[in-house]
Design a protein around this motif. Structure first.
Motif, mmCIF file in Angstrom:
data_model
loop_
_atom_site.group_PDB
_atom_site.id
_atom_site.type_symbol
_atom_site.label_atom_id
_atom_site.label_comp_id
_atom_site.label_asym_id
_atom_site.label_seq_id
_atom_site.Cartn_x
_atom_site.Cartn_y
_atom_site.Cartn_z
ATOM 1 N N HIS A 291 0.998 -2.576 -13.317
ATOM 2 C CA HIS A 291 -0.409 -2.522 -12.948
ATOM 3 C C HIS A 291 -0.530 -1.923 -11.549
ATOM 4 O O HIS A 291 0.352 -2.111 -10.710
ATOM 5 C CB HIS A 291 -1.033 -3.918 -12.959
ATOM 6 C CG HIS A 291 -1.216 -4.490 -14.337
ATOM 7 N ND1 HIS A 291 -0.263 -5.271 -14.946
ATOM 8 C CD2 HIS A 291 -2.242 -4.387 -15.221
ATOM 9 C CE1 HIS A 291 -0.683 -5.632 -16.137
ATOM 10 N NE2 HIS A 291 -1.886 -5.113 -16.336
ATOM 11 N N ALA A 292 -1.628 -1.211 -11.322
ATOM 12 C CA ALA A 292 -1.835 -0.592 -10.011
ATOM 13 C C ALA A 292 -3.323 -0.435 -9.745
ATOM 14 O O ALA A 292 -4.114 -0.231 -10.671
ATOM 15 C CB ALA A 292 -1.150 0.776 -9.956
ATOM 16 N N LYS A 293 -3.683 -0.544 -8.479
ATOM 17 C CA LYS A 293 -5.046 -0.248 -8.034
ATOM 18 C C LYS A 293 -4.955 0.894 -7.041
ATOM 19 O O LYS A 293 -4.543 0.702 -5.889
ATOM 20 C CB LYS A 293 -5.690 -1.474 -7.379
ATOM 21 C CG LYS A 293 -7.153 -1.250 -6.967
ATOM 22 C CD LYS A 293 -7.747 -2.537 -6.406
ATOM 23 C CE LYS A 293 -9.190 -2.330 -5.929
ATOM 24 N NZ LYS A 293 -10.123 -2.053 -7.047
ATOM 25 N N PRO A 294 -5.299 2.117 -7.475
ATOM 26 C CA PRO A 294 -5.185 3.250 -6.558
ATOM 27 C C PRO A 294 -6.144 3.124 -5.392
ATOM 28 O O PRO A 294 -7.211 2.496 -5.520
ATOM 29 C CB PRO A 294 -5.544 4.460 -7.448
ATOM 30 C CG PRO A 294 -6.333 3.891 -8.569
ATOM 31 C CD PRO A 294 -5.819 2.504 -8.795
ATOM 32 N N PRO A 295 -5.800 3.685 -4.243
ATOM 33 C CA PRO A 295 -6.670 3.585 -3.064
ATOM 34 C C PRO A 295 -8.089 4.098 -3.305
ATOM 35 O O PRO A 295 -9.028 3.619 -2.667
ATOM 36 C CB PRO A 295 -5.938 4.439 -2.019
ATOM 37 C CG PRO A 295 -4.503 4.370 -2.424
ATOM 38 C CD PRO A 295 -4.519 4.349 -3.925
ATOM 39 N N ALA A 296 -8.259 5.053 -4.234
ATOM 40 C CA ALA A 296 -9.586 5.601 -4.493
ATOM 41 C C ALA A 296 -10.499 4.628 -5.222
ATOM 42 O O ALA A 296 -11.712 4.833 -5.260
ATOM 43 C CB ALA A 296 -9.477 6.903 -5.295
ATOM 44 N N SER A 297 -9.933 3.575 -5.816
ATOM 45 C CA SER A 297 -10.782 2.539 -6.414
ATOM 46 C C SER A 297 -11.484 1.787 -5.290
ATOM 47 O O SER A 297 -10.847 1.365 -4.328
ATOM 48 C CB SER A 297 -9.941 1.564 -7.243
ATOM 49 O OG SER A 297 -9.480 2.164 -8.423
ATOM 50 N N ARG A 298 -12.768 1.629 -5.421
ATOM 51 C CA ARG A 298 -13.513 0.961 -4.365
ATOM 52 C C ARG A 298 -13.006 -0.457 -4.163
ATOM 53 O O ARG A 298 -12.666 -1.158 -5.116
ATOM 54 C CB ARG A 298 -15.001 0.949 -4.703
ATOM 55 C CG ARG A 298 -15.653 2.336 -4.655
ATOM 56 C CD ARG A 298 -17.158 2.226 -4.816
ATOM 57 N NE ARG A 298 -17.797 3.511 -4.609
ATOM 58 C CZ ARG A 298 -18.250 4.297 -5.596
ATOM 59 N NH1 ARG A 298 -18.100 3.932 -6.847
ATOM 60 N NH2 ARG A 298 -18.837 5.455 -5.324
ATOM 61 N N LYS A 299 -12.966 -0.888 -2.914
ATOM 62 C CA LYS A 299 -12.436 -2.208 -2.582
ATOM 63 C C LYS A 299 -13.213 -3.325 -3.259
ATOM 64 O O LYS A 299 -12.652 -4.367 -3.614
ATOM 65 C CB LYS A 299 -12.444 -2.405 -1.056
ATOM 66 C CG LYS A 299 -11.435 -1.524 -0.325
ATOM 67 C CD LYS A 299 -11.480 -1.780 1.178
ATOM 68 C CE LYS A 299 -10.482 -0.897 1.904
ATOM 69 N NZ LYS A 299 -10.504 -1.132 3.379
ATOM 70 N N ASP A 300 -14.524 -3.106 -3.439
ATOM 71 C CA ASP A 300 -15.333 -4.149 -4.058
ATOM 72 C C ASP A 300 -15.349 -4.058 -5.577
ATOM 73 O O ASP A 300 -16.038 -4.823 -6.254
ATOM 74 C CB ASP A 300 -16.767 -4.117 -3.526
ATOM 75 C CG ASP A 300 -17.463 -2.787 -3.819
ATOM 76 O OD1 ASP A 300 -16.779 -1.839 -4.280
ATOM 77 O OD2 ASP A 300 -18.683 -2.686 -3.583
#
Length: 239
Positions: A203-212
């Motif tokens: 699983h990953a959350k890329p930096p371009a995904s908004r923090k909120d």
């Protein structure tokens, strides 16, 4: 500076909109966020159709998803930001089929199809367009959110399961699958199935995904292919 490098670095003035008659508070906030989002501005400057292009660029940077000559299926492709990235990464020898239930403007070099990936006709059309099995299935599909976290989580997981089933039918051995999920990741049953089907699942959350944003992505690589289809066939014969 790489094309997937996070935009920004210099602080710019915040744009605020005057409240317009008939505009809801939610739409006002959305418009202000879009106007002040560095990824939106960077996407416009780079010619990407959406800021989501940076998400798949960042995932590729981390997981090495794309290779020249690949055959790729982009599910829920509209407006086409991910498809643009794929085309650039796989080169002229590769093929990308962009499928969406909504109409999508053509993209030079891509095969754009309109249809529901859950329908057999759409699946056949994808395989015919690829002229063979896919090397990678990517999906940025998400349902319309209700604001109720538990409900939204279940709805997107249902879509991920359907996309994973589609991938199992169209992927060649060694292929990969990338799909949007919400934080909390995949449910135990689906995660177990993905780990059975693929050599690695992360699983990953890329930096371009908004923090909120609660979104993240599941990245499955090394599809086991033939052995999985054989198991499915034996299970079907045993019923």
């Amino acid at each position: 500076m790489t094309e997937s490098q996070r935009p920004g670095g210099q602080r710019s003035a915040t744009t605020r909109l005057r409240t317009a008659k008939g505009r809801t508070t939610a739409s006002q906030k959305w418009l202000e966020r879009q106007l002040n989002d560095p990824y939106v501005k960077a996407a416009q400057a780079a010619g990407w159709r959406s800021r989501a292009a940076f998400k798949i660029l960042e995932l590729d940077e981390r997981f090495k998803l794309f290779h020249p000559g690949q055959r790729v299926v982009d599910l829920g492709a509209a407006p086409g930001g991910w498809t643009q990235v794929v085309l650039r990464r796989i080169g002229d020898r590769g093929k990308v089929v962009a499928l969406d239930i909504l109409p999508m403007e053509p993209i030079s070099g891509a095969i754009v199809l309109q249809g529901d990936f859950q329908e057999e006709a759409a699946e056949r059309a994808v395989l015919e367009a690829l002229d063979g099995q896919a090397d990678l299935v990517i999906s940025d599909i998400a349902p319309n959110t209700t604001g109720h976290n538990a409900t939204d989580h279940l709805r997107i997981l249902a879509l991920v399961e359907l996309a994973a089933d589609f991938a199992r039918r169209v992927l060649s051995p060694g292929g990969g699958f990338v799909a949007k999920v919400f934080q909390g990741g995949t449910e135990r049953e689906l995660l177990a199935r993905l780990k059975r089907d693929y050599a690695t699942v992360r699983h990953a959350k890329p930096p371009a995904s908004r923090k909120d944003s609660a979104e993240m992505y599941v990245v499955a690589q090394g599809f086991r292919g033939g052995s999985i289809r054989g198991e499915d066939l034996r299970e079907g014969q045993g019923r």
